[in-house]
Design an enzyme around this catalytic site. Structure first.
Site, PDB file in Angstrom:
ATOM      1  N   GLY A 183       0.823  -1.214   0.000  1.00  0.00           N
ATOM      2  CA  GLY A 183       0.000   0.000   0.000  1.00  0.00           C
ATOM      3  C   GLY A 183       0.849   1.252   0.000  1.00  0.00           C
TER       4      GLY A 183
ATOM      5  N   ASP B 177       0.895  -0.236  12.881  1.00  0.00           N
ATOM      6  CA  ASP B 177       1.260  -1.568  12.381  1.00  0.00           C
ATOM      7  C   ASP B 177       1.569  -2.557  13.511  1.00  0.00           C
ATOM      8  OD1 ASP B 177       0.958  -0.744   9.759  1.00  0.00           O
ATOM      9  OD2 ASP B 177       3.043  -0.110   9.579  1.00  0.00           O
TER      10      ASP B 177
ATOM     11  N   ARG C 201       2.220  -9.309   8.897  1.00  0.00           N
ATOM     12  CA  ARG C 201       2.259  -9.021  10.342  1.00  0.00           C
ATOM     13  C   ARG C 201       1.357  -9.966  11.146  1.00  0.00           C
ATOM     14  NH1 ARG C 201       5.533  -4.574   9.949  1.00  0.00           N
ATOM     15  NH2 ARG C 201       4.847  -2.997   8.468  1.00  0.00           N
TER      16      ARG C 201
HETATM   17  C1  S3P Z   1       3.074   3.808   6.149  1.00  0.00           C
HETATM   18  C2  S3P Z   1       1.970   4.337   6.738  1.00  0.00           C
HETATM   19  C3  S3P Z   1       0.961   3.521   7.446  1.00  0.00           C
HETATM   20  C4  S3P Z   1       1.453   2.117   7.755  1.00  0.00           C
HETATM   21  C5  S3P Z   1       2.205   1.512   6.609  1.00  0.00           C
HETATM   22  C6  S3P Z   1       3.400   2.376   6.229  1.00  0.00           C
HETATM   23  C7  S3P Z   1       4.001   4.727   5.443  1.00  0.00           C
HETATM   24  O1  S3P Z   1      -0.206   3.452   6.640  1.00  0.00           O
HETATM   25  O2  S3P Z   1       0.378   1.279   8.100  1.00  0.00           O
HETATM   26  O3  S3P Z   1       2.672   0.220   6.931  1.00  0.00           O
HETATM   27  O4  S3P Z   1       5.138   4.330   5.153  1.00  0.00           O
HETATM   28  O5  S3P Z   1       3.595   5.869   5.156  1.00  0.00           O
HETATM   29  P1  S3P Z   1      -1.292   4.658   6.672  1.00  0.00           P
HETATM   30  O6  S3P Z   1      -0.534   5.908   6.551  1.00  0.00           O
HETATM   31  O7  S3P Z   1      -2.208   4.458   5.523  1.00  0.00           O
HETATM   32  O8  S3P Z   1      -1.969   4.496   8.007  1.00  0.00           O
END
Ligand code: S3P
Length: 452
Positions: free
Chosen positions: A107, A334, A409
């Site tokens: 993501g 996380d 995770r």
């Molecule tokens: C991350 C932000 C988080 C986190 C992801 C890494 C990042 O997600 O859960 O593993 O590197 O910006 P969100 O910003 O969508 O909460």
């Protein structure tokens, strides 16, 4: 560049069983921080010249971002294990990729890259694996559309795969994020690099600020002021000349959380975790564990490339349940799967509030955690967006098989549970662990964990 496709979904699931282990002991450095690794590559792409990166996480998520950077015009070279060089083309000079940008399970990779592409007059197709295809993309696409990007075709519900056409001339905006998300904030800021004038992001809850730190380190002008009780207002001056600087990637605190909690729950353990990123927007788990009575000592706090790092000495501890406030969630988002495991071994009840964002991670983590706890005899309850775990004062029955749902995770958290539960804990598939923590099982075995 690695030749294997990092985005491919492993065809063969790899189950693993964790058994009650003797004390865990030793000194380890877990792999580099995933968030900083993605940003080092993408910001390296947007700088003119060579960015040298030391300690890059060579997990599949980050390798997918490296491939995307190459398709967007950077020369990306692996000089040695963890040592990478990105020769960037600069803001405004990206190439239109001649292949799909496939981010696999990541993501962060896909959302940040959408921000980068949105600021350039090029078209790109974004895709990912079955897990990523289920995750919401409108949260980034909406602000990027306001900045001039167009979604040319998209699957139902703003999900991948989709084709994005970047702005001819990116428009600076003031954006107030409705979700506490560093990914959304970063996408807007990365697009704002290509816009004339100032782009502003207002967040009600401060989220991890690695993008802001790294952009400032590369010479961009940013203004950051408090907003409300827990938030920030971030203003970026567009069209900076980003000047490459060397980046040392600290150890990932989210990966460190697994051996750390394993050491807390396996009796007599004594462990040192080296070089752990200690950015205050990532340390919610440490704050919570200390409230639970964890014996964690911070040794030698120092600065590394614009980020604080620390060594942690962790000793087995009798934990007690606590209440974790909603406002703390972004700084440990996380870490809830493995915190739920710590809570299962604690004495009394732990209530984790405000976990709605867990439903849209690599899996529906709230559901996956609850199912894993149920399979292993841990009393718990999901009440709205809260998770309540009733701990067994050092005892967890175990004996269950946990479905990981393509979520690294979930796999690691329940393997940690099995190292201290009465009966073994099995996970159905560990192949996704390689997205964030390559070598997890070997590292844990080296500390004394019984994983086979
Ligand atoms: C991350 C932000 C988080 C986190 C992801 C890494 C990042 O997600 O859960 O593993 O590197 O910006 P969100 O910003 O969508 O909460």
């Amino acid at each position: 560049m690695p030749t294997a496709s990092p985005a491919a979904t492993p065809a063969v699931p790899a189950p693993l069983v964790a058994r009650r282990s003797q004390r865990l002991a030793g000194r380890v450095r877990v792999p580099g921080d995933k968030s900083i690794s993605h940003r080092a590559l993408l910001i390296g792409l947007l700088a003119v010249g060579a960015t040298d990166i030391e300690g890059l996480l060579e997990g599949e998520d980050v390798l997918a971002t490296a491939r995307a950077c190459a398709l967007l015009g950077a020369a990306v070279e692996r000089l040695a294990p963890g040592r990478w060089r990105v020769r960037g083309v600069g803001v405004g000079s990206l190439l239109a990729p001649d292949a799909v940008l496939d981010f696999g399970n990541s993501g962060t990779g896909v959302r940040l890259a959408m921000g980068v592409v949105a600021g350039h007059p090029i078209e790109a197709v974004f895709d990912g694996d079955q897990s990523l295809r289920r995750r919401p993309m409108r949260r980034v696409l909406e602000p990027l559309a306001r900045m001039g990007a167009a979604i040319i075709d998209e699957a139902e519900g703003g999900q991948l795969p989709l084709r994005l056409r970047g702005a001819e001339d990116a428009i600076p905006i003031v954006f107030e994020s409705s979700v506490p998300s560093a990914q959304v904030k970063s996408a807007v800021l990365l697009c704002g690099l290509a816009a004339p004038g100032e782009t502003t992001v207002i967040e009600a809850e401060a989220t991890r600020d690695h993008t802001e730190r790294m952009l400032a380190y590369f010479g961009a002008e940013l203004g950051i002021t408090p907003h409300g009780e827990h938030g920030r207002r971030i203003t970026l001056k567009g069209r900076p000349e980003l000047v490459p600087r060397p980046i040392g990637v600290p150890a990932d605190p989210s990966s460190s959380a697994f051996p750390l909690i394993a050491a807390l729950v396996v009796p007599d353990s004594d462990l040192i975790l080296e070089d752990v990123l200690a950015n205050p927007l990532r340390t919610g788990l440490l704050v919570t564990l200390k409230e639970m009575g964890a014996n964690i000592e911070e040794i030698d706090r120092r600065e590394q490339g614009g980020e604080p790092v620390v060594d942690l000495r962790v000793r087995a501890s009798n934990l007690r349940g606590v209440e974790v406030p909603t406002a703390r969630a972004p700084s440990m988002i996380d870490e809830y799967p493995v915190l739920a495991v710590a809570a299962a071994f604690a004495e009394g009840e732990t209530r984790m509030r405000g976990l709605s964002e867990l439903r849209v991670k690599e899996s529906d983590r709230l559901a996956a955690i609850a199912a894993g706890l149920a399979a292993n005899g841990v009393e718990h309850e999901v009440a709205g967006d809260d998770l309540i775990v009733r701990g067994g004062s050092g005892r967890v029955r175990g004996g269950g098989t946990v479905m990981t749902h393509m979520d690294h995770r979930i796999a690691m958290a329940f393997l940690v549970m099995g190292l201290a539960s009465d009966k073994p804990v099995a996970v159905d598939d560990t192949s996704f662990i390689a997205t964030s923590f390559p070598g997890f099982a070997e590292l844990m075995r080296g500390l004394g964990a019984d994983l086979s």
